[in-house]
Design an enzyme around this catalytic site. Structure first.
Site, PDB file in Angstrom:
ATOM      1  N   HIS A 107      -3.090  58.844   2.613  1.00  0.00           N
ATOM      2  CA  HIS A 107      -2.801  59.143   2.056  1.00  0.00           C
ATOM      3  C   HIS A 107      -1.780  59.216   0.530  1.00  0.00           C
ATOM      4  O   HIS A 107      -1.137  58.283   0.442  1.00  0.00           O
ATOM      5  CB  HIS A 107      -1.072  59.728   3.426  1.00  0.00           C
ATOM      6  CG  HIS A 107      -1.318  60.087   4.728  1.00  0.00           C
ATOM      7  ND1 HIS A 107      -1.678  61.257   4.921  1.00  0.00           N
ATOM      8  CD2 HIS A 107      -2.038  59.105   5.757  1.00  0.00           C
ATOM      9  CE1 HIS A 107      -1.858  61.267   6.323  1.00  0.00           C
ATOM     10  NE2 HIS A 107      -2.366  59.819   6.760  1.00  0.00           N
ATOM     11  N   CYS A 147      -6.825  63.010   4.704  1.00  0.00           N
ATOM     12  CA  CYS A 147      -6.751  62.230   6.155  1.00  0.00           C
ATOM     13  C   CYS A 147      -7.934  63.353   7.369  1.00  0.00           C
ATOM     14  O   CYS A 147      -9.274  63.151   6.861  1.00  0.00           O
ATOM     15  CB  CYS A 147      -5.530  62.366   6.877  1.00  0.00           C
ATOM     16  SG  CYS A 147      -6.135  61.103   7.984  1.00  0.00           S
ATOM     17  N   GLY A 151      29.911  73.479   4.356  1.00  0.00           N
ATOM     18  CA  GLY A 151      28.815  72.251   4.050  1.00  0.00           C
ATOM     19  C   GLY A 151      27.861  72.453   2.456  1.00  0.00           C
ATOM     20  O   GLY A 151      28.535  74.274   1.689  1.00  0.00           O
ATOM     21  N   VAL A 152      27.474  71.753   1.926  1.00  0.00           N
ATOM     22  CA  VAL A 152      26.242  72.390   1.046  1.00  0.00           C
ATOM     23  C   VAL A 152      25.943  73.050   1.638  1.00  0.00           C
ATOM     24  O   VAL A 152      25.653  74.764   0.116  1.00  0.00           O
ATOM     25  CB  VAL A 152      25.609  70.981   0.827  1.00  0.00           C
ATOM     26  CG1 VAL A 152      24.657  71.797  -0.692  1.00  0.00           C
ATOM     27  CG2 VAL A 152      26.231  70.351   0.209  1.00  0.00           C
ATOM     28  N   ASP A 153      24.772  73.601   2.437  1.00  0.00           N
ATOM     29  CA  ASP A 153      24.234  74.810   2.714  1.00  0.00           C
ATOM     30  C   ASP A 153      24.802  76.276   2.292  1.00  0.00           C
ATOM     31  O   ASP A 153      24.214  76.732   1.683  1.00  0.00           O
ATOM     32  CB  ASP A 153      23.082  74.716   3.738  1.00  0.00           C
ATOM     33  CG  ASP A 153      22.212  73.055   3.718  1.00  0.00           C
ATOM     34  OD1 ASP A 153      22.443  72.751   2.600  1.00  0.00           O
ATOM     35  OD2 ASP A 153      21.992  72.196   4.994  1.00  0.00           O
ATOM     36  N   SER A 154      24.956  76.316   3.304  1.00  0.00           N
ATOM     37  CA  SER A 154      25.929  77.263   3.734  1.00  0.00           C
ATOM     38  C   SER A 154      26.667  77.930   2.456  1.00  0.00           C
ATOM     39  O   SER A 154      26.658  78.813   2.384  1.00  0.00           O
ATOM     40  CB  SER A 154      27.047  77.316   4.704  1.00  0.00           C
ATOM     41  OG  SER A 154      28.003  77.105   4.692  1.00  0.00           O
ATOM     42  N   SER A 155      27.686  77.119   1.651  1.00  0.00           N
ATOM     43  CA  SER A 155      28.328  77.082   0.197  1.00  0.00           C
ATOM     44  C   SER A 155      26.899  77.800  -0.589  1.00  0.00           C
ATOM     45  O   SER A 155      27.284  78.885  -1.002  1.00  0.00           O
ATOM     46  CB  SER A 155      29.120  75.695  -0.234  1.00  0.00           C
ATOM     47  OG  SER A 155      29.299  76.108   0.909  1.00  0.00           O
ATOM     48  N   GLU A 205       0.573  61.230  -1.353  1.00  0.00           N
ATOM     49  CA  GLU A 205       2.093  61.901  -0.580  1.00  0.00           C
ATOM     50  C   GLU A 205       2.769  61.122  -0.151  1.00  0.00           C
ATOM     51  O   GLU A 205       3.379  60.851  -0.907  1.00  0.00           O
ATOM     52  CB  GLU A 205       1.909  63.078   0.134  1.00  0.00           C
ATOM     53  CG  GLU A 205       2.297  62.715   1.629  1.00  0.00           C
ATOM     54  CD  GLU A 205       0.433  62.529   2.658  1.00  0.00           C
ATOM     55  OE1 GLU A 205      -0.552  62.130   1.141  1.00  0.00           O
ATOM     56  OE2 GLU A 205       0.161  62.795   2.915  1.00  0.00           O
TER      57      GLU A 205
END
Ligand code: XMP
Length: 507
Positions: free
Chosen positions: A164, A76, A220-224, A166
């Site tokens: 696009h 684009c 949480g998932v991220d910090s773990s 994607e």
């Protein structure tokens, strides 16, 4: 790697997702970055944009990209940048083209289009269009509204598409991206979670050396996942602080103790700050004020704890890739700039260096890494939980009584959703307590007690959400369990609102 230069399109993240799904490493960087900063580039993708290339302040890529001899795919606005560079002409289109378009593939032998049909359904979203093809380019696709829907200069390895590929609606879009990265750029599928962990551990060891790292563990998932990667790298130089603010789900602190206490041992510090948080929230009913107070109090408690530990040099943050991409600042761009709490809202008086081991990962990649690292599924598959916790699910003033009622009711909702094998099929399932009481009858006695709301939604990305049509039997089970087992509740209602116009959380 494949370098994605971002000019502000809402779809840029999707380009990265499609490439990572193929186990090819890619990075999203600001469109005007200096190209010399990046090494081992196999190909460059120029994203779309809200801007128009002929505007004075339009963002331009580093001119060096045109002479690297590396394949470039412009999508684009990206295609229009190619056109502008090579003497083509872009003008505002009479009709903004938005939605699905039938595209005629004119050159099916072109490597970009191998395997495509004569006609493809592809997603268009543009206000400008190419009206003069750049010098030495050929047209390889057209549509009713875009006579130059795709162009190429094969010798120079330059490709431009107006549509696009994607976006999921583009039926064979993935094939076009795969052709670009594999057939044209010759990228390898060497991006695995195992290789990421090994590389990241090496990097961390080098950066941290013998210093200490502090982590605010939320469960949480991220910090773990971030904490476990860090632990693998530096063992007991990592110190985790879990602030027990009392606003977590039932049994959360014990869960954290069981799972992480076993790993981090005495380096897991649990701070009991329940009373402090309740005290600060006393009399507060405005949701935004609650959020601010919780954020500030959290930082105060965390800071006070940090001061007690000596020789801390780094702060571990579970920043993830969408946070980084969303808060990437683009000068000259008219795109809305969103700052994320993980990136923009760091406590100013914490003077640690930041270390962010998962900042180049998407959520599903973080879960995959978590699995590699043997983090219990109980943590990895958890529903999203808001930072301010149950405080924004206790409507009105947060009191200990209402918090306790909510925790019990919420636990029943989760238990029943799990029993019905729906936990992993829905986006979120939780309870809310309303700040009003209603009349009921229990035995021969009139009651005057709280109302619990059950909210269960499905969503792809939390931007929109639909309420889940749970069976009446399941709803009845939850309702009667809550009124029977939770003291202080005599009525249960089910939230049947979609987002928009409602939000997922009630505050
Ligand atoms: P809404 O309520 O805006 O929520 O539809 C979208 C998603 O974000 C979560 N959420 C939050 N997460 N801090 C967070 O970390 C917050 O203040 C917050 N508010 C909402 C919500 O649970 C949902 O998944």
């Amino acid at each position: 790697m494949i370098l994605i230069l971002d000019f502000g399109s809402q779809y840029t993240q999707l380009i990265a997702r499609r490439i990572r799904e193929e186990k090819v490493y890619c990075e999203v960087q600001p469109g005007d970055s200096f190209i010399n900063k990046y090494k081992n580039i196999k190909g460059i993708i120029l994203s779309g944009s809200y801007d128009s290339v002929y505007l004075n302040n339009a963002i331009m890529p580093d001119t060096k990209i045109w002479n690297l001899g590396i394949p470039i795919l412009g999508i684009c606005y990206g295609m229009q940048l190619i056109a502008r560079q090579f003497n083509g002409k872009v003008v505002p289109s009479k009709h903004r083209e938005f939605g699905l378009a039938i595209v005629d593939i004119l050159d099916k032998e072109n490597e970009l289009f191998l395997g495509l049909n004569n006609k493809e359904t592809l997603w268009m979203s543009h206000g400008d269009k190419l009206v003069k093809i750049p010098d030495n380019f050929s047209i390889i696709a057209k549509s009713k509204n875009s006579p130059y829907a795709a162009i190429t200069n094969i010798k120079k390895l330059l490709y431009g598409v107006q549509f696009h590929p994607e976006v999921k609606h583009s039926v064979n879009g993935k094939l076009i991206i795969n052709n670009f990265i594999f057939k044209i750029c010759k990228a390898k599928r060497d991006w695995t979670m195992k290789s990421y962990i090994t590389e990241e551990i090496k990097k961390i060891k080098k950066i941290v050396n013998s210093k200490k790292v502090l982590c605010a563990l939320s469960g949480g998932v991220d910090s773990s996942v971030a904490a476990i990667i860090m632990y693998k790298a530096i063992k007991n130089q990592l110190i985790c602080v879990y602030v027990d603010h009392g606003l977590q789900r039932l049994g959360e602190t014990d869960r954290i103790k069981n799972i992480f206490g076993n790993i981090f041992k005495e380096n897991l510090i649990i701070v009991n700050a329940k009373k402090l948080f309740l005290h600060k929230l006393k009399g507060i009913t405005d949701p935004e004020q609650k959020r601010k107070i919780i954020g500030r109090t959290f930082i105060d408690v965390f800071n006070a704890e940090a001061k007690k530990i000596e020789n801390i040099e780094f702060l571990l943050q579970g920043t993830i890739y969408p946070d980084i991409i969303e808060s990437m600042h683009l000068k000259g761009s008219s795109s809305p700039i969103k700052s994320h709490h993980n990136v923009g809202g760091l406590p100013k008086d914490i003077c640690f260096k930041l270390i962010e081991p998962i900042k180049f990962l998407f959520k599903d990649e973080i879960r995959a890494i978590g699995k590699e690292l043997n983090i219990p599924l109980e943590i990895l598959n958890r529903h999203p939980f808001p930072g301010p916790g149950l405080a924004i699910r206790v409507l009105g003033e947060v009191t200990e009584e209402k918090l306790n009622i909510l925790k019990e009711a919420d636990n029943i909702v989760t238990e029943e959703i799990r029993k019905a094998k729906l936990y992993e099929k829905v986006w979120q399932a939780f309870a809310i307590i309303l700040p009003i009481k209603t009349v009921g009858i229990m035995g021969d006695v009139r009651t005057y007690e709280y109302v619990i709301v059950i909210r269960v939604v499905n969503s792809e990305d939390a931007m929109t959400a639909n309420w889940v049509k749970l069976s009446h039997e399941l709803l009845e089970k939850m309702s009667s369990r809550i009124t029977n087992e939770v003291k202080g509740v005599n009525r249960v209602v089910y939230d049947i609102s979609n987002k928009p116009p409602s939000t997922i959380e009630w505050e």
